[in-house]
Design a protein around this motif. Structure first.
Motif, PDB file in Angstrom:
ATOM      1  N   LEU A 127      31.195  25.017  11.541  1.00  0.00           N
ATOM      2  CA  LEU A 127      31.016  25.637  12.528  1.00  0.00           C
ATOM      3  C   LEU A 127      30.450  27.148  11.815  1.00  0.00           C
ATOM      4  O   LEU A 127      29.667  27.868  12.401  1.00  0.00           O
ATOM      5  CB  LEU A 127      31.645  25.999  13.674  1.00  0.00           C
ATOM      6  N   ALA A 128      31.415  27.471  10.741  1.00  0.00           N
ATOM      7  CA  ALA A 128      31.073  28.780  10.113  1.00  0.00           C
ATOM      8  C   ALA A 128      29.672  28.845   9.437  1.00  0.00           C
ATOM      9  O   ALA A 128      28.935  29.719   9.523  1.00  0.00           O
ATOM     10  CB  ALA A 128      32.146  29.188   9.181  1.00  0.00           C
ATOM     11  N   ALA A 129      29.332  27.556   8.985  1.00  0.00           N
ATOM     12  CA  ALA A 129      28.004  27.432   8.298  1.00  0.00           C
ATOM     13  C   ALA A 129      26.868  27.516   9.414  1.00  0.00           C
ATOM     14  O   ALA A 129      25.930  28.188   9.126  1.00  0.00           O
ATOM     15  CB  ALA A 129      27.936  26.175   7.601  1.00  0.00           C
ATOM     16  N   ALA A 130      26.835  26.864  10.265  1.00  0.00           N
ATOM     17  CA  ALA A 130      25.969  26.898  11.599  1.00  0.00           C
ATOM     18  C   ALA A 130      25.921  28.118  11.836  1.00  0.00           C
ATOM     19  O   ALA A 130      24.823  29.023  12.057  1.00  0.00           O
ATOM     20  CB  ALA A 130      26.525  26.053  12.881  1.00  0.00           C
ATOM     21  N   ASP A 131      26.979  28.973  12.203  1.00  0.00           N
ATOM     22  CA  ASP A 131      27.020  30.479  12.481  1.00  0.00           C
ATOM     23  C   ASP A 131      26.073  31.341  11.662  1.00  0.00           C
ATOM     24  O   ASP A 131      25.199  32.327  11.960  1.00  0.00           O
ATOM     25  CB  ASP A 131      28.509  30.951  12.764  1.00  0.00           C
ATOM     26  N   ALA A 132      26.360  31.113  10.194  1.00  0.00           N
ATOM     27  CA  ALA A 132      25.888  32.057   9.077  1.00  0.00           C
ATOM     28  C   ALA A 132      24.441  31.628   9.149  1.00  0.00           C
ATOM     29  O   ALA A 132      23.383  32.581   8.939  1.00  0.00           O
ATOM     30  CB  ALA A 132      26.465  31.581   7.825  1.00  0.00           C
ATOM     31  N   ALA A 133      24.141  30.307   9.485  1.00  0.00           N
ATOM     32  CA  ALA A 133      22.689  29.932   9.293  1.00  0.00           C
ATOM     33  C   ALA A 133      21.916  30.430  10.521  1.00  0.00           C
ATOM     34  O   ALA A 133      20.621  31.106  10.550  1.00  0.00           O
ATOM     35  CB  ALA A 133      22.560  28.668   9.283  1.00  0.00           C
ATOM     36  N   LEU A 134      22.491  30.479  11.663  1.00  0.00           N
ATOM     37  CA  LEU A 134      21.769  31.012  13.099  1.00  0.00           C
ATOM     38  C   LEU A 134      21.685  32.407  12.560  1.00  0.00           C
ATOM     39  O   LEU A 134      20.579  33.207  13.086  1.00  0.00           O
ATOM     40  CB  LEU A 134      22.690  30.836  14.213  1.00  0.00           C
ATOM     41  N   PHE A 135      22.464  33.420  12.066  1.00  0.00           N
ATOM     42  CA  PHE A 135      22.341  34.846  11.755  1.00  0.00           C
ATOM     43  C   PHE A 135      21.045  34.887  10.907  1.00  0.00           C
ATOM     44  O   PHE A 135      20.347  35.824  11.135  1.00  0.00           O
ATOM     45  CB  PHE A 135      23.802  35.251  11.304  1.00  0.00           C
ATOM     46  N   VAL A 136      21.005  34.198   9.732  1.00  0.00           N
ATOM     47  CA  VAL A 136      19.959  34.580   8.877  1.00  0.00           C
ATOM     48  C   VAL A 136      18.623  34.201   9.361  1.00  0.00           C
ATOM     49  O   VAL A 136      17.581  35.050   9.264  1.00  0.00           O
ATOM     50  CB  VAL A 136      20.293  33.560   7.478  1.00  0.00           C
ATOM     51  N   LEU A 137      18.472  33.026  10.189  1.00  0.00           N
ATOM     52  CA  LEU A 137      17.254  32.768  10.962  1.00  0.00           C
ATOM     53  C   LEU A 137      16.889  33.780  11.775  1.00  0.00           C
ATOM     54  O   LEU A 137      15.683  34.067  11.816  1.00  0.00           O
ATOM     55  CB  LEU A 137      17.208  31.338  11.448  1.00  0.00           C
ATOM     56  N   ALA A 138      17.932  34.044  12.703  1.00  0.00           N
ATOM     57  CA  ALA A 138      17.405  35.274  13.487  1.00  0.00           C
ATOM     58  C   ALA A 138      17.106  36.634  12.880  1.00  0.00           C
ATOM     59  O   ALA A 138      16.225  37.309  13.307  1.00  0.00           O
ATOM     60  CB  ALA A 138      18.552  35.547  14.321  1.00  0.00           C
ATOM     61  N   ALA A 139      17.940  37.030  11.790  1.00  0.00           N
ATOM     62  CA  ALA A 139      17.411  38.165  11.103  1.00  0.00           C
ATOM     63  C   ALA A 139      16.156  38.129  10.733  1.00  0.00           C
ATOM     64  O   ALA A 139      15.151  38.863  10.732  1.00  0.00           O
ATOM     65  CB  ALA A 139      18.479  38.468   9.994  1.00  0.00           C
ATOM     66  N   GLY A 140      15.677  36.897  10.270  1.00  0.00           N
ATOM     67  CA  GLY A 140      14.342  36.628   9.561  1.00  0.00           C
ATOM     68  C   GLY A 140      13.259  36.895  10.583  1.00  0.00           C
ATOM     69  O   GLY A 140      12.169  37.805  10.550  1.00  0.00           O
ATOM     70  N   VAL A 141      13.675  36.517  11.758  1.00  0.00           N
ATOM     71  CA  VAL A 141      12.518  36.811  12.984  1.00  0.00           C
ATOM     72  C   VAL A 141      12.459  38.243  13.479  1.00  0.00           C
ATOM     73  O   VAL A 141      11.352  38.744  13.531  1.00  0.00           O
ATOM     74  CB  VAL A 141      12.835  36.023  13.975  1.00  0.00           C
ATOM     75  N   VAL A 142      13.684  39.052  13.316  1.00  0.00           N
ATOM     76  CA  VAL A 142      13.751  40.394  13.721  1.00  0.00           C
ATOM     77  C   VAL A 142      12.938  41.339  12.540  1.00  0.00           C
ATOM     78  O   VAL A 142      11.986  42.185  12.889  1.00  0.00           O
ATOM     79  CB  VAL A 142      15.132  40.975  13.543  1.00  0.00           C
ATOM     80  N   VAL A 143      13.166  40.800  11.302  1.00  0.00           N
ATOM     81  CA  VAL A 143      12.095  41.391  10.290  1.00  0.00           C
ATOM     82  C   VAL A 143      10.722  41.256  10.392  1.00  0.00           C
ATOM     83  O   VAL A 143      10.123  42.392  10.288  1.00  0.00           O
ATOM     84  CB  VAL A 143      12.748  41.053   8.647  1.00  0.00           C
ATOM     85  N   LEU A 144      10.318  40.086  10.690  1.00  0.00           N
ATOM     86  CA  LEU A 144       8.968  39.820  10.999  1.00  0.00           C
ATOM     87  C   LEU A 144       8.363  40.766  12.251  1.00  0.00           C
ATOM     88  O   LEU A 144       7.396  41.078  12.012  1.00  0.00           O
ATOM     89  CB  LEU A 144       8.751  38.432  11.251  1.00  0.00           C
ATOM     90  N   THR A 145       9.115  40.928  13.145  1.00  0.00           N
ATOM     91  CA  THR A 145       8.697  41.417  14.378  1.00  0.00           C
ATOM     92  C   THR A 145       8.666  42.944  14.057  1.00  0.00           C
ATOM     93  O   THR A 145       7.529  43.689  14.558  1.00  0.00           O
ATOM     94  CB  THR A 145       9.793  41.303  15.382  1.00  0.00           C
ATOM     95  N   VAL A 146       9.689  43.373  13.484  1.00  0.00           N
ATOM     96  CA  VAL A 146       9.467  45.018  12.755  1.00  0.00           C
ATOM     97  C   VAL A 146       8.265  45.123  12.293  1.00  0.00           C
ATOM     98  O   VAL A 146       7.751  46.339  12.002  1.00  0.00           O
ATOM     99  CB  VAL A 146      10.960  45.398  12.306  1.00  0.00           C
ATOM    100  N   ARG A 147       8.185  44.380  11.154  1.00  0.00           N
ATOM    101  CA  ARG A 147       7.083  44.439  10.291  1.00  0.00           C
ATOM    102  C   ARG A 147       5.484  44.645  11.239  1.00  0.00           C
ATOM    103  O   ARG A 147       4.705  45.502  10.782  1.00  0.00           O
ATOM    104  CB  ARG A 147       6.883  43.413   9.390  1.00  0.00           C
ATOM    105  N   LEU A 148       5.605  43.615  12.005  1.00  0.00           N
ATOM    106  CA  LEU A 148       4.139  43.709  12.995  1.00  0.00           C
ATOM    107  C   LEU A 148       4.009  44.781  13.809  1.00  0.00           C
ATOM    108  O   LEU A 148       3.163  45.353  13.723  1.00  0.00           O
ATOM    109  CB  LEU A 148       4.425  42.386  13.957  1.00  0.00           C
ATOM    110  N   LEU A 149       5.438  45.455  14.269  1.00  0.00           N
ATOM    111  CA  LEU A 149       5.037  46.618  15.015  1.00  0.00           C
ATOM    112  C   LEU A 149       4.744  47.792  14.389  1.00  0.00           C
ATOM    113  O   LEU A 149       3.892  48.502  14.599  1.00  0.00           O
ATOM    114  CB  LEU A 149       6.782  46.895  15.654  1.00  0.00           C
ATOM    115  N   ARG A 150       5.216  47.956  12.867  1.00  0.00           N
ATOM    116  CA  ARG A 150       4.558  49.004  11.932  1.00  0.00           C
ATOM    117  C   ARG A 150       3.387  48.816  11.628  1.00  0.00           C
ATOM    118  O   ARG A 150       2.392  49.960  11.878  1.00  0.00           O
ATOM    119  CB  ARG A 150       5.469  49.080  10.910  1.00  0.00           C
ATOM    120  N   LYS A 151       2.720  47.645  11.374  1.00  0.00           N
ATOM    121  CA  LYS A 151       1.425  47.648  11.155  1.00  0.00           C
ATOM    122  C   LYS A 151       0.442  47.747  12.478  1.00  0.00           C
ATOM    123  O   LYS A 151      -0.410  48.354  12.178  1.00  0.00           O
ATOM    124  CB  LYS A 151       1.333  46.098  10.618  1.00  0.00           C
TER     125      LYS A 151
END
Length: 591
Positions: A548-572
């Motif tokens: 469950l710790a690995a699943a938790d970490a994977a969810l965090f990394v994947l969500a962070a990726g979506v946030v980064v892409l959204t912020v980049r789009l906003l700046r662009k």
């Protein structure tokens, strides 16, 4: 607090929100009733089919509701009745219903595409890949949670004394445990679920292949439901919880590869009638008991005990109530089937926004049933047991509360009402497992297309992909208790909702439209779920639950990726003015 006053306050707030706030959002989205929907422009009478609003609403509601708005509130009310009720009320109006409406609307504008495909158009290929991976993990968590809850509830026992009967005075089969006569409640529901499942193919054949009219199909479905209960009373099934896990896993493996009309659709058709009946019975019973002066007896605030069991009320309660206030799973339904059936854009508001409000009303009824008709001591012993070897059984907790509610409000025997309460949940849990494993099968097929240039032949077989989904589900359920699985599932589900709201916000930004009504809920849910993941990650490491710790970490990394892409789009988008997006297939086909 009088139960009727609480119910009326919630219902009035939901009616006002559906009347005014949903129309405000529709104007901000640019709702156009004259614009052709995908069902009209791309009609193929298979996937894209213009359908009447009541029919689409029934399909959509049966898909999004069921076990979620019952189990979540049942678990989270440990923090106290008031905070749970407020989160269902305010979350449902300003976050959950907005999420469902906007994801459905954007899917309409994007030719009925899924939220992952919308992410591809707004956030690029990386956003699409992140959504696929995230959804795979989330569905494995939801299926393992429901499998664990189902296996426990189908073996439920409860003292006859607390049901208000003596041995020999009830239709329940009894067994003596440590000198205490116990009623086999779960065995009746077990047989009922089996009967409904076995009869579903016949009903599906008559409806799909023989064209039986709905005026005939409805009484048939009702008759199957009623007959299943009587057969359950006469022939209750008693096997162990671990055996039930295996039986259900094998069933789901085969069901995930069968045509949807053979089991999935007819099961929904039977079960949605049970759900509608359950909501109506709870509402009527609450009105009658409220007029008689029944009040909520559960503590209004129980923060200290809730914190000891789960962690701080924020963020944990907001993730424990994974349905009833907001659910990311609804975005999968909206973009999967519902958007392909609406004949007018204005129907998205009726189906999406109001469908979520009805689910929130169901969650309110669940809270009132538990808060007023189940003693707090019994609630804790069933849902949050502290004795070694006793597993959490939230389905039984809700079912007993419903049984006492139906008895006080309508005079229905408590034992019979309790059995109906279990059936209210179980039918939809099994259907959810069937549908979710099928969806995970599709997602695995898409994942292989991403990972391999040429997908190996064995990975194209649906039995292989369904088998992977079932194996992961069973392994997690067999090695973890329900109380361990539900918080991480709830967090993943709420995080998917946050990501879906981010995708909708990006879609609106690309069209130079204000999106604060999706951005604020997205930011709140994102902060809530990230905080929850951090808390759960520390707990899993402390208890050495590395899976469950690995699943938790994977969810965090994947969500962070979506946030980064959204912020980049906003700046662009702030740097340059983007031309209007190219027309969709639906627009081109009409023009």
């Amino acid at each position: 607090m009088n139960v009727l006053a609480v119910l009326i306050a919630a219902a009035a707030a939901f009616v006002l929100a559906g009347r005014f706030y949903s129309r405000f959002i529709a104007r901000r989205l640019g709702e156009d009733p004259s614009r052709p929907t995908p069902a009209v422009a791309l009609r193929d009478d298979r996937d894209f089919v213009p359908t009447k609003v009541p029919v689409v609403f029934a399909h959509h509601f049966s898909a999004i509701a069921g076990a979620g708005p019952i189990l979540g509130p049942t678990m989270a009310v440990l923090y106290g009745f008031v905070p749970a009720w407020l989160w269902v009320l305010l979350g449902g109006i300003f976050i959950g219903a907005v999420h469902d409406f906007t994801t459905l609307f954007v899917s309409l504008r994007e030719d009925g595409r899924s939220v992952a495909e919308i992410a591809r158009r707004t956030l690029g290929e990386r956003g699409f890949h992140l959504f696929i991976a995230f959804t795979l993990i989330m569905i494995v968590l939801v299926t393992s949670s429901f499998l664990s809850a189902t296996s426990i509830s189908l073996t439920s026992l409860w003292p006859l004394e607390k049901i208000g009967v003596r041995e020999g005075e009830t239709f329940l089969r009894t067994v003596v445990v440590d000198g205490v006569p116990m009623g086999r409640i779960g065995g009746i529901a077990s047989m009922s679920v089996i009967v409904i499942t076995l009869c579903s193919p016949l009903l599906g054949f008559l409806i799909h292949r023989k064209g039986v009219k709905m005026t005939v199909a409805y009484p048939m479905a009702a008759a199957i439901g009623v007959t299943s209960v009587f057969l359950g009373i006469a022939f209750p099934v008693t096997v162990s919880a671990s055996a039930w896990m295996i039986i259900i896993s094998v069933y789901v493996l085969f069901a995930a590869g069968l045509p949807v009309w053979l089991i999935l659709q007819p099961r929904d058709f039977i079960n949605v009638q049970i759900l509608y009946a359950g909501i109506a019975l709870m509402a009527v019973s609450l009105v009658r008991t409220g007029l008689a002066g029944v009040r909520v007896t559960m503590p209004g605030f129980n923060l200290a005990e809730g914190v000891r069991a789960l962690g701080s009320i924020w963020p944990m309660m907001f993730c424990m109530i994974a349905c009833g206030a907001i659910s990311g799973f609804h975005a999968l339904v909206a973009g999967g089937t519902t958007s392909k059936q609406l004949s007018r854009e204005s129907h998205a508001r009726i189906v999406g926004y109001n469908g979520m409000l009805l689910e929130s009303l169901l969650a309110v009824c669940v809270l009132l049933a538990i808060g007023a008709f189940l003693s707090f001591g019994d609630y804790r012993s069933i849902v949050w047991p502290t004795e070694p070897g006793i597993k959490s059984n939230p389905i039984l907790g809700f079912s007993l509360a419903a049984g006492h509610l139906f008895n006080r409000g309508l005079g229905i025997p408590t034992a019979l009402g309790t059995v109906f309460g279990i059936l209210l949940v179980e039918g939809f849990v099994v259907t959810t497992l069937d549908a979710a494993v099928r969806l995970n099968r599709y997602l695995f097929e898409e994942l292989w297309e991403i990972l391999f240039r040429k997908v190996p032949g064995f990975l194209r077989k649906h039995w292989i992909n369904a088998g992977i989904s079932v194996l992961l589900m069973w392994c997690l359920a067999a090695s973890n208790t329900f109380t361990l699985l539900w918080p991480v599932f709830g967090t993943a589900n709420q995080l998917l909702a946050a990501m879906s709201l981010l995708a909708v916000s990006a879609w609106l930004m690309l069209r130079r439209r204000r999106a604060w009504f999706t951005e604020i809920p997205a930011v709140f849910m994102l902060a809530t779920t990230i905080a929850s993941l951090a808390i759960l990650f520390r707990q899993y490491l402390r208890t050495k639950n590395y899976v469950l710790a690995a699943a938790d970490a994977a969810l965090f990394v994947l969500a962070a990726g979506v946030v980064v892409l959204t912020v980049r789009l906003l700046r662009k988008e702030r740097r340059r003015k983007r031309p209007d997006p190219e027309p969709t297939r639906a627009q081109r086909s009409v023009s």
